[in-house]
Design a protein around this motif. Structure first.
Motif, PDB file in Angstrom:
ATOM      1  N   LEU A  16       0.826  -1.081   0.012  1.00  0.00           N
ATOM      2  CA  LEU A  16      -0.016   0.181  -0.042  1.00  0.00           C
ATOM      3  C   LEU A  16       0.838   1.227   0.043  1.00  0.00           C
ATOM      4  CD1 LEU A  16      -2.768  -1.166   2.495  1.00  0.00           C
ATOM      5  CD2 LEU A  16      -2.738  -1.197  -0.040  1.00  0.00           C
ATOM      6  N   PHE A  17       0.989   1.812  -1.110  1.00  0.00           N
ATOM      7  CA  PHE A  17       1.939   2.999  -1.352  1.00  0.00           C
ATOM      8  C   PHE A  17       0.960   4.247  -1.216  1.00  0.00           C
ATOM      9  CE2 PHE A  17       4.118  -0.242  -3.749  1.00  0.00           C
ATOM     10  CZ  PHE A  17       5.434  -0.095  -3.565  1.00  0.00           C
ATOM     11  N   PRO A  18       1.694   5.264  -0.539  1.00  0.00           N
ATOM     12  CA  PRO A  18       0.679   6.495  -0.552  1.00  0.00           C
ATOM     13  C   PRO A  18       0.394   6.860  -1.714  1.00  0.00           C
ATOM     14  CG  PRO A  18       3.072   6.809   0.485  1.00  0.00           C
ATOM     15  CD  PRO A  18       2.963   5.796   0.022  1.00  0.00           C
TER      16      PRO A  18
ATOM     17  N   GLY B 216      -6.837  -5.476   4.311  1.00  0.00           N
ATOM     18  CA  GLY B 216      -5.853  -4.698   4.980  1.00  0.00           C
ATOM     19  C   GLY B 216      -4.511  -4.772   4.558  1.00  0.00           C
ATOM     20  N   ASP B 217      -3.520  -3.833   5.177  1.00  0.00           N
ATOM     21  CA  ASP B 217      -2.223  -3.995   5.052  1.00  0.00           C
ATOM     22  C   ASP B 217      -1.533  -5.370   5.316  1.00  0.00           C
ATOM     23  OD1 ASP B 217       0.552  -3.496   4.408  1.00  0.00           O
ATOM     24  OD2 ASP B 217       0.615  -1.904   5.852  1.00  0.00           O
ATOM     25  N   LEU B 218      -1.314  -6.025   4.553  1.00  0.00           N
ATOM     26  CA  LEU B 218      -0.640  -7.259   4.951  1.00  0.00           C
ATOM     27  C   LEU B 218       0.414  -7.384   5.608  1.00  0.00           C
ATOM     28  CD1 LEU B 218      -1.344 -10.262   4.380  1.00  0.00           C
ATOM     29  CD2 LEU B 218      -0.067 -10.090   2.105  1.00  0.00           C
ATOM     30  N   PHE B 219       1.321  -6.231   5.248  1.00  0.00           N
ATOM     31  CA  PHE B 219       2.695  -6.486   5.885  1.00  0.00           C
ATOM     32  C   PHE B 219       3.009  -5.584   7.106  1.00  0.00           C
ATOM     33  CE2 PHE B 219       3.059  -7.052   1.430  1.00  0.00           C
ATOM     34  CZ  PHE B 219       3.250  -8.479   1.506  1.00  0.00           C
ATOM     35  N   GLY B 220       2.161  -4.427   7.311  1.00  0.00           N
ATOM     36  CA  GLY B 220       2.344  -3.441   8.605  1.00  0.00           C
ATOM     37  C   GLY B 220       3.437  -2.914   8.436  1.00  0.00           C
ATOM     38  N   CYS B 221       3.992  -2.421   7.513  1.00  0.00           N
ATOM     39  CA  CYS B 221       5.363  -1.633   7.633  1.00  0.00           C
ATOM     40  C   CYS B 221       5.587  -0.698   6.361  1.00  0.00           C
ATOM     41  CB  CYS B 221       6.600  -2.299   7.470  1.00  0.00           C
ATOM     42  SG  CYS B 221       6.892  -3.611   6.226  1.00  0.00           S
ATOM     43  N   SER B 222       6.431  -0.038   6.162  1.00  0.00           N
ATOM     44  CA  SER B 222       6.435   0.864   4.705  1.00  0.00           C
ATOM     45  C   SER B 222       6.484   0.114   3.772  1.00  0.00           C
ATOM     46  CB  SER B 222       7.936   1.852   5.023  1.00  0.00           C
ATOM     47  OG  SER B 222       8.231   2.315   3.755  1.00  0.00           O
ATOM     48  N   PRO B 223       5.856   0.371   2.558  1.00  0.00           N
ATOM     49  CA  PRO B 223       5.666  -0.125   1.232  1.00  0.00           C
ATOM     50  C   PRO B 223       7.394  -0.442   0.788  1.00  0.00           C
ATOM     51  CG  PRO B 223       4.944   1.780   1.012  1.00  0.00           C
ATOM     52  CD  PRO B 223       5.180   1.706   2.462  1.00  0.00           C
ATOM     53  N   PHE B 224       8.314   0.257   1.461  1.00  0.00           N
ATOM     54  CA  PHE B 224       9.495   0.201   0.796  1.00  0.00           C
ATOM     55  C   PHE B 224      10.598  -0.564   1.685  1.00  0.00           C
ATOM     56  CE2 PHE B 224       7.766   4.436  -0.521  1.00  0.00           C
ATOM     57  CZ  PHE B 224       7.556   4.073  -1.841  1.00  0.00           C
ATOM     58  N   ALA B 225       9.980  -1.036   2.604  1.00  0.00           N
ATOM     59  CA  ALA B 225      10.976  -1.781   3.754  1.00  0.00           C
ATOM     60  C   ALA B 225      11.156  -3.118   3.307  1.00  0.00           C
ATOM     61  CB  ALA B 225      10.234  -1.716   5.044  1.00  0.00           C
ATOM     62  N   LEU B 226      12.268  -3.737   3.778  1.00  0.00           N
ATOM     63  CA  LEU B 226      12.582  -5.177   3.601  1.00  0.00           C
ATOM     64  C   LEU B 226      11.641  -5.756   4.743  1.00  0.00           C
ATOM     65  CD1 LEU B 226      16.388  -5.462   2.970  1.00  0.00           C
ATOM     66  CD2 LEU B 226      14.571  -5.960   1.360  1.00  0.00           C
TER      67      LEU B 226
END
Length: 101
Positions: free
Chosen positions: A68-70, A87-97
């Motif tokens: 989910l990118f801004p 929902g957001d599957l990852f719960g972190c920045s879309p750019f994060a590893l």
């Protein structure tokens, strides 16, 4: 014998998780903690978050899942009404590893 919903869930889990092509392109599924709305329907199964337990040394790159990118300040007209469900599957920045927990 289980309820009709439980039997349907077991069939869907087997259909997804026993098919190597489906597992490769969309991942394993598991019972969701609670039903949720995604992809235009109520779901009781969720993607298994395997990357949270992955401990092997090589970096694994995978796609297909929504990041989910801004939304940019200017959006092309054909994408103005695009609204991913779930929902957001990852719960972190879309750019994060992603790393194991």
């Amino acid at each position: 014998a289980g309820s009709a919903e439980e039997e349907e869930d077991m069939r869907e889990l087997a259909r997804q998780n026993d098919n190597p092509v489906l597992v490769t392109v969309s991942g394993m599924e598991e019972k969701a903690p609670a039903p949720f709305w995604a992809g235009g329907k109520m779901r009781r199964l969720d993607r298994k978050r395997w990357w949270q337990q992955y401990q092997e040394p090589p970096l694994v790159v995978f796609g297909h899942y929504w990041r989910l990118f801004p939304r940019p300040a200017t959006t092309p007209k054909e994408y103005e009404d695009f609204d991913p469900t779930g929902g957001d599957l990852f719960g972190c920045s879309p750019f994060a590893l992603l790393e194991s927990e």
